[in-house]
Design an enzyme around this catalytic site. Sequence first.
Site, short mmCIF file in Angstrom:
data_model
loop_
_atom_site.label_atom_id
_atom_site.label_comp_id
_atom_site.label_asym_id
_atom_site.label_seq_id
_atom_site.Cartn_x
_atom_site.Cartn_y
_atom_site.Cartn_z
N GLU A 1 11.23 -2.38 -9.76
CA GLU A 1 11.77 -2.56 -11.10
C GLU A 1 12.69 -1.43 -11.54
O GLU A 1 12.43 -0.27 -11.30
CB GLU A 1 10.61 -2.69 -12.11
CG GLU A 1 11.12 -2.79 -13.55
CD GLU A 1 10.06 -3.24 -14.55
OE1 GLU A 1 9.15 -3.98 -14.18
OE2 GLU A 1 10.18 -2.84 -15.72
N ASN B 1 8.17 -14.82 -14.25
CA ASN B 1 6.76 -14.47 -14.50
C ASN B 1 6.27 -15.08 -15.81
O ASN B 1 6.93 -14.90 -16.84
CB ASN B 1 6.62 -12.96 -14.61
CG ASN B 1 6.82 -12.25 -13.29
OD1 ASN B 1 7.25 -12.84 -12.32
ND2 ASN B 1 6.49 -10.97 -13.28
N ASN C 1 2.70 -15.39 -18.17
CA ASN C 1 1.31 -15.02 -18.41
C ASN C 1 0.85 -15.53 -19.77
O ASN C 1 -0.01 -16.41 -19.88
CB ASN C 1 1.16 -13.49 -18.31
CG ASN C 1 -0.27 -13.03 -18.37
OD1 ASN C 1 -1.19 -13.83 -18.24
ND2 ASN C 1 -0.48 -11.75 -18.59
N ASP D 1 1.12 -7.71 -9.80
CA ASP D 1 2.09 -7.65 -10.89
C ASP D 1 2.08 -6.24 -11.49
O ASP D 1 1.01 -5.71 -11.82
CB ASP D 1 1.66 -8.70 -11.93
CG ASP D 1 2.68 -8.90 -13.03
OD1 ASP D 1 3.88 -8.69 -12.78
OD2 ASP D 1 2.26 -9.31 -14.14
N ASP E 1 6.01 -1.00 -9.71
CA ASP E 1 6.76 -0.76 -10.94
C ASP E 1 6.87 0.74 -11.18
O ASP E 1 5.99 1.36 -11.78
CB ASP E 1 6.06 -1.45 -12.12
CG ASP E 1 6.80 -1.23 -13.43
OD1 ASP E 1 7.81 -0.49 -13.44
OD2 ASP E 1 6.37 -1.78 -14.46
N HIS F 1 7.54 -8.84 -22.69
CA HIS F 1 6.24 -9.45 -22.40
C HIS F 1 5.60 -9.92 -23.70
O HIS F 1 5.76 -9.28 -24.74
CB HIS F 1 5.29 -8.42 -21.78
CG HIS F 1 5.62 -8.08 -20.35
ND1 HIS F 1 5.71 -6.79 -19.90
CD2 HIS F 1 5.83 -8.87 -19.27
CE1 HIS F 1 5.98 -6.79 -18.61
NE2 HIS F 1 6.06 -8.05 -18.20
N GLY F 2 4.85 -10.98 -23.64
CA GLY F 2 4.12 -11.47 -24.82
C GLY F 2 5.01 -12.38 -25.66
O GLY F 2 6.07 -12.82 -25.22
P1 13P Z 1 4.57 -13.07 -20.45
O1 13P Z 1 3.15 -12.70 -20.70
O2 13P Z 1 5.47 -12.76 -21.59
O3 13P Z 1 4.71 -14.47 -19.96
O4 13P Z 1 5.09 -12.11 -19.26
C1 13P Z 1 4.50 -12.20 -18.00
C2 13P Z 1 5.04 -11.19 -17.06
O5 13P Z 1 6.20 -10.84 -17.10
C3 13P Z 1 4.14 -10.63 -16.05
O6 13P Z 1 4.69 -9.56 -15.38
#
Ligand code: 13P
Length: 288
Positions: free
Chosen positions: A136, A230, A232, A85, A106, A178-179
Site C-alpha cells: 500500500e 475490498n 467489509n 488484509d 500495509d 473504510h466504513g
Molecule cells: P469497507 O469496510 O469500507 O467495505 O472496507 C473494507 C476494506 O477496505 C478492507 O480492507
Amino acid sequence: MALVSATEMINKAHAGHYAVGAFNINNMEWTKAILLAAEEAKSPVMLGVSEGAGKYMCGFKNVVAMVREIHDFLGITVPVALHLDHGTYDGAKACIEAGFTSVMFDGSHYPFEENLEKSKEMIALAHAKGCSIECEVGGIGGEEDGVTSMGELADPKECETIAGLGVDFLAAGIGNIHGKYPTDWKGLNFDRLGEIQNITNGKPLVLHGGSGIPADQIAKAISLGVSKINVNTELQLEFAAATRKYIEAGKDQEGKGYDPRKLLKPGADAIQAKVVAMMEQFGSAGKA
Ligand code: 13P
C-alpha cells in the site's frame, strides 16, 4: 481445487476489465456464506482476514484450517484465495508461514523509505512460498479494527517505485474510506487513479473501502485499472439488519427460533445474496 494464490485471478480480472471481490470474514457463518455465494455466481473470490478478525477466530493457523475444511466440505470449485488484509510486518510473516495464499503488507504508515524496504523483503518472502502480495501507498481513510487513517491521495512516483518491486497488486489511496462514507464525501479521485495506472504500467490496483460507493464510480474505477475491491462494512450491515428483522418479528420466540442455526440463518443468507449481487456488479460472476 485447493486454495490458490490470487495472482492469476487478479491478472485475468485486469485483462478482462472486471474486479474480484475481497470480502472480509469474521467467523464460520461469514466464510460459508461467501464461499457459497462464489460458487453460486461462478466467480473467483478472495476471503479477507484482518489481524483483529484473525485474533477473534483464534489465530491465523485456525483460520487456515477452518477455511480449508469449509472449502473442501462444501466442494467449492471456483478459485478461492485466503488473504491477510492490512497486514503488519509480523502479521504478514506469520500468515505466509501459516498457509495463507495471499497477504497484504500495509507499510503505508511508515516513512516511504521504510515502507519500500519492508515491502521488498515481504514480496520476496511471499513469492518464495507461492503467495500473492499486495502493498500500500497512501493511507486509506476512516477506521478499521481500531486503526484510523486520514485518507490521502497516493503519490504516483511512490506507486511506481513499489510497483517496480514486483508486487502483484497495489492499494493506492484515491479518496476512498473504510466504513460508511460521510454525506460530504467528495468521491473517488479518478485523475489520480488514471495517473497511477499509467505510471505503474498497468499494475492491477486495489480499491479499499468498497462498501457504499455508487455503482457508476465502481464501474469507472474498474475501467481505470481497479481489479480487486475490498468489502467489509456492507456485509456487516446486511447481517445486522437481517438479524434485527428476525428478532423484532419475534421469530426467536416461536418454536425453536432461538436455535443458533435458525437465529444466524437470515443474516448468513443476506450476506450470501449481497455477495452474489456484488460479484455481478464487479463483473466477476461467471468468470471462474
Ligand atoms: P469497507 O469496510 O469500507 O467495505 O472496507 C473494507 C476494506 O477496505 C478492507 O480492507
